[in-house]
Motif scaffolding. Structure first.
Motif, PDB file in Angstrom:
ATOM      1  N   ASN A 171      37.670  34.761  38.298  1.00 58.82           N
ATOM      2  CA  ASN A 171      38.410  34.635  37.033  1.00 58.82           C
ATOM      3  C   ASN A 171      38.474  33.185  36.566  1.00 58.82           C
ATOM      4  O   ASN A 171      39.472  32.748  35.997  1.00 58.82           O
ATOM      5  N   GLY A 172      37.414  32.426  36.850  1.00 62.61           N
ATOM      6  CA  GLY A 172      37.343  31.042  36.394  1.00 62.61           C
ATOM      7  C   GLY A 172      38.265  30.091  37.126  1.00 62.61           C
ATOM      8  O   GLY A 172      38.409  28.937  36.722  1.00 62.61           O
ATOM      9  N   GLY A 173      38.896  30.567  38.214  1.00 64.38           N
ATOM     10  CA  GLY A 173      39.799  29.716  38.981  1.00 64.38           C
ATOM     11  C   GLY A 173      41.220  30.252  39.056  1.00 64.38           C
ATOM     12  O   GLY A 173      42.089  29.646  39.675  1.00 64.38           O
ATOM     13  N   ALA A 174      41.448  31.419  38.445  1.00 64.64           N
ATOM     14  CA  ALA A 174      42.793  31.995  38.458  1.00 64.64           C
ATOM     15  C   ALA A 174      43.132  32.681  39.772  1.00 64.64           C
ATOM     16  O   ALA A 174      44.309  32.911  40.067  1.00 64.64           O
ATOM     17  N   LEU A 175      42.118  32.994  40.563  1.00 63.92           N
ATOM     18  CA  LEU A 175      42.348  33.702  41.821  1.00 63.92           C
ATOM     19  C   LEU A 175      41.394  33.161  42.885  1.00 63.92           C
ATOM     20  O   LEU A 175      40.202  32.995  42.631  1.00 63.92           O
ATOM     21  N   VAL A 176      41.936  32.881  44.074  1.00 63.76           N
ATOM     22  CA  VAL A 176      41.122  32.396  45.184  1.00 63.76           C
ATOM     23  C   VAL A 176      41.396  33.251  46.404  1.00 63.76           C
ATOM     24  O   VAL A 176      42.555  33.443  46.790  1.00 63.76           O
ATOM     25  N   THR A 177      40.337  33.779  47.008  1.00 60.78           N
ATOM     26  CA  THR A 177      40.480  34.522  48.254  1.00 60.78           C
ATOM     27  C   THR A 177      39.648  33.857  49.338  1.00 60.78           C
ATOM     28  O   THR A 177      38.526  33.409  49.090  1.00 60.78           O
ATOM     29  N   LEU A 178      40.201  33.783  50.507  1.00 59.59           N
ATOM     30  CA  LEU A 178      39.538  33.216  51.680  1.00 59.59           C
ATOM     31  C   LEU A 178      39.569  34.261  52.777  1.00 59.59           C
ATOM     32  O   LEU A 178      40.642  34.697  53.186  1.00 59.59           O
ATOM     33  N   HIS A 179      38.388  34.679  53.213  1.00 58.48           N
ATOM     34  CA  HIS A 179      38.292  35.755  54.212  1.00 58.48           C
ATOM     35  C   HIS A 179      39.128  36.956  53.776  1.00 58.48           C
ATOM     36  O   HIS A 179      39.912  37.515  54.556  1.00 58.48           O
ATOM     37  N   ASP A 180      38.978  37.324  52.487  1.00 57.45           N
ATOM     38  CA  ASP A 180      39.633  38.509  51.905  1.00 57.45           C
ATOM     39  C   ASP A 180      41.148  38.390  51.770  1.00 57.45           C
ATOM     40  O   ASP A 180      41.837  39.387  51.532  1.00 57.45           O
ATOM     41  N   ARG A 181      41.676  37.187  51.898  1.00 57.94           N
ATOM     42  CA  ARG A 181      43.119  36.984  51.738  1.00 57.94           C
ATOM     43  C   ARG A 181      43.380  36.035  50.575  1.00 57.94           C
ATOM     44  O   ARG A 181      42.755  34.976  50.476  1.00 57.94           O
ATOM     45  N   ILE A 182      44.279  36.422  49.668  1.00 63.38           N
ATOM     46  CA  ILE A 182      44.592  35.576  48.511  1.00 63.38           C
ATOM     47  C   ILE A 182      45.339  34.332  48.971  1.00 63.38           C
ATOM     48  O   ILE A 182      46.358  34.426  49.654  1.00 63.38           O
ATOM     49  N   ILE A 183      44.819  33.162  48.599  1.00 66.29           N
ATOM     50  CA  ILE A 183      45.498  31.908  48.930  1.00 66.29           C
ATOM     51  C   ILE A 183      45.986  31.169  47.685  1.00 66.29           C
ATOM     52  O   ILE A 183      46.740  30.206  47.796  1.00 66.29           O
ATOM     53  N   TYR A 184      45.537  31.622  46.512  1.00 65.52           N
ATOM     54  CA  TYR A 184      45.992  30.974  45.272  1.00 65.52           C
ATOM     55  C   TYR A 184      45.781  31.926  44.103  1.00 65.52           C
ATOM     56  O   TYR A 184      44.762  32.613  44.026  1.00 65.52           O
ATOM     57  N   GLU A 185      46.769  32.002  43.219  1.00 64.01           N
ATOM     58  CA  GLU A 185      46.586  32.721  41.964  1.00 64.01           C
ATOM     59  C   GLU A 185      47.447  32.073  40.889  1.00 64.01           C
ATOM     60  O   GLU A 185      48.548  31.594  41.155  1.00 64.01           O
ATOM     61  N   LYS A 186      46.896  32.039  39.691  1.00 58.15           N
ATOM     62  CA  LYS A 186      47.602  31.398  38.583  1.00 58.15           C
ATOM     63  C   LYS A 186      47.338  32.210  37.308  1.00 58.15           C
ATOM     64  O   LYS A 186      46.208  32.302  36.838  1.00 58.15           O
ATOM     65  N   SER A 187      48.410  32.771  36.769  1.00 58.64           N
ATOM     66  CA  SER A 187      48.299  33.611  35.579  1.00 58.64           C
ATOM     67  C   SER A 187      49.013  32.990  34.397  1.00 58.64           C
ATOM     68  O   SER A 187      49.916  32.150  34.560  1.00 58.64           O
ATOM     69  N   LEU A 188      48.620  33.410  33.215  1.00 56.21           N
ATOM     70  CA  LEU A 188      49.429  33.151  32.034  1.00 56.21           C
ATOM     71  C   LEU A 188      50.728  33.937  32.188  1.00 56.21           C
ATOM     72  O   LEU A 188      50.754  34.990  32.829  1.00 56.21           O
ATOM     73  N   SER A 189      51.805  33.451  31.600  1.00 60.86           N
ATOM     74  CA  SER A 189      53.050  34.211  31.646  1.00 60.86           C
ATOM     75  C   SER A 189      52.873  35.523  30.874  1.00 60.86           C
ATOM     76  O   SER A 189      51.984  35.644  30.017  1.00 60.86           O
ATOM     77  N   ALA A 190      53.713  36.501  31.174  1.00 67.49           N
ATOM     78  CA  ALA A 190      53.667  37.767  30.438  1.00 67.49           C
ATOM     79  C   ALA A 190      53.898  37.525  28.944  1.00 67.49           C
ATOM     80  O   ALA A 190      53.237  38.137  28.091  1.00 67.49           O
ATOM     81  N   LYS A 191      54.819  36.614  28.637  1.00 67.70           N
ATOM     82  CA  LYS A 191      55.112  36.307  27.235  1.00 67.70           C
ATOM     83  C   LYS A 191      53.885  35.730  26.535  1.00 67.70           C
ATOM     84  O   LYS A 191      53.532  36.153  25.421  1.00 67.70           O
ATOM     85  N   ASN A 192      53.220  34.762  27.165  1.00 71.13           N
ATOM     86  CA  ASN A 192      52.051  34.155  26.543  1.00 71.13           C
ATOM     87  C   ASN A 192      50.866  35.105  26.519  1.00 71.13           C
ATOM     88  O   ASN A 192      50.060  35.093  25.577  1.00 71.13           O
ATOM     89  N   THR A 193      50.741  35.920  27.558  1.00 70.62           N
ATOM     90  CA  THR A 193      49.675  36.921  27.565  1.00 70.62           C
ATOM     91  C   THR A 193      49.798  37.831  26.348  1.00 70.62           C
ATOM     92  O   THR A 193      48.838  38.023  25.588  1.00 70.62           O
ATOM     93  N   ASN A 194      50.995  38.382  26.164  1.00 68.97           N
ATOM     94  CA  ASN A 194      51.215  39.283  25.036  1.00 68.97           C
ATOM     95  C   ASN A 194      51.091  38.553  23.701  1.00 68.97           C
ATOM     96  O   ASN A 194      50.527  39.084  22.735  1.00 68.97           O
ATOM     97  N   GLY A 195      51.574  37.306  23.658  1.00 66.37           N
ATOM     98  CA  GLY A 195      51.501  36.534  22.416  1.00 66.37           C
ATOM     99  C   GLY A 195      50.074  36.264  21.978  1.00 66.37           C
ATOM    100  O   GLY A 195      49.738  36.382  20.787  1.00 66.37           O
TER     101      GLY A 195
END
Length: 253
Positions: A65-89
């Motif tokens: 997702n361009g850097g929004a999600l990182v998995t290492l050995h199938d385990r999530i170590i980082y995720e960064k999302s837009l807020s729900a408000k900004n997503t909907n906006g």
């Protein structure tokens, strides 16, 4: 402990134009693993849309997702999302401007507001929605917008939102400003205890420029945009001529 890391963009870089990976490239990447070189995929795609390529490459880590999600050995170590408000906006702004297709990637899956045939079979898992209901935080929103200035003006209305475009397409990507390949890579390399100077990255488009500049060695494939080539330490052969595999064979193996 890994000795080095190689970071691979998929589309236009490792993948041929027909969306295949050569046996030569797979063989070279397997040899990297034998030599204790960490193989990392870094793609604008989601993990689901990258599934068949990930299964062939079998990387130790995935930046999706361009850097929004990182998995290492199938385990999530980082995720960064837009807020729900900004997503909907952002979605409602795009609907108001009557843009083309809107897609949203979040932890529940991949959603789109059109029913036409998927761009490629990699996106057949899309779930149809008209986006009129509340939308949860998004890893990324991609929208078919003819006007780059309109896309940028929409992004500017929302805190922490960044917008990127893709060469030769009208697809614009909206995501959190810290959902970048570079930001994600820093977190991942720290976790792996690999120095940035020992990281070699490969790319072809705008989304890869900062990563190419940031790593110890940045390599542009021969078909990359001029802006990326200008920042690269080395320009290898094109994606269709296995430029990534050729560079690794010559300089890392």
């Amino acid at each position: 402990m890994y000795s080095k890391a190689i970071i691979l963009d998929l589309d236009g870089t490792v993948l041929h134009d027909d969306k295949t990976i050569s046996s030569k490239t797979i063989d070279v990447l397997n040899k990297c693993k034998e030599k204790n070189i960490c193989v990392i995929v870094a793609t604008a795609r989601s993990e689901m849309a990258s599934k068949k390529y990930i299964s062939q490459i079998n990387p130790q880590a995935i930046i999706s997702n361009g850097g929004a999600l990182v998995t290492l050995h199938d385990r999530i170590i980082y995720e960064k999302s837009l807020s729900a408000k900004n997503t909907n906006g952002i979605i409602q702004k795009c609907l108001a401007h009557k843009t083309g297709t809107i897609t949203v990637e979040n932890s529940d899956g991949y959603f789109r507001n059109t029913l036409e045939e998927a761009y490629t079979s990699d996106y057949e898992h899309a779930i149809y929605t008209d986006f009129t209901l509340y939308i949860k935080p998004a890893y990324k929103i991609t929208v078919d917008i003819d006007s780059l200035s309109l896309a940028q003006s929409i992004a500017n209305e929302f805190d922490d939102c960044d917008m990127l475009t893709f060469t030769g397409e009208n697809w614009r990507r909206f995501a959190h400003k810290n959902a970048t390949k570079t930001f994600a890579l820093d977190i991942l390399l720290k976790k792996l205890k690999i120095n940035l100077s020992d990281a070699v990255s490969f790319g072809d488009d705008y989304i890869d420029i900062e990563m190419i500049k940031h790593c110890g060695t940045g390599v542009a494939v021969g078909n990359a945009i001029a802006e990326l080539k200008n920042e690269a330490d080395y320009i290898t052969d094109t994606n269709n001529n296995d430029g990534v595999a050729n560079y690794i064979s010559e300089f890392l193996l």
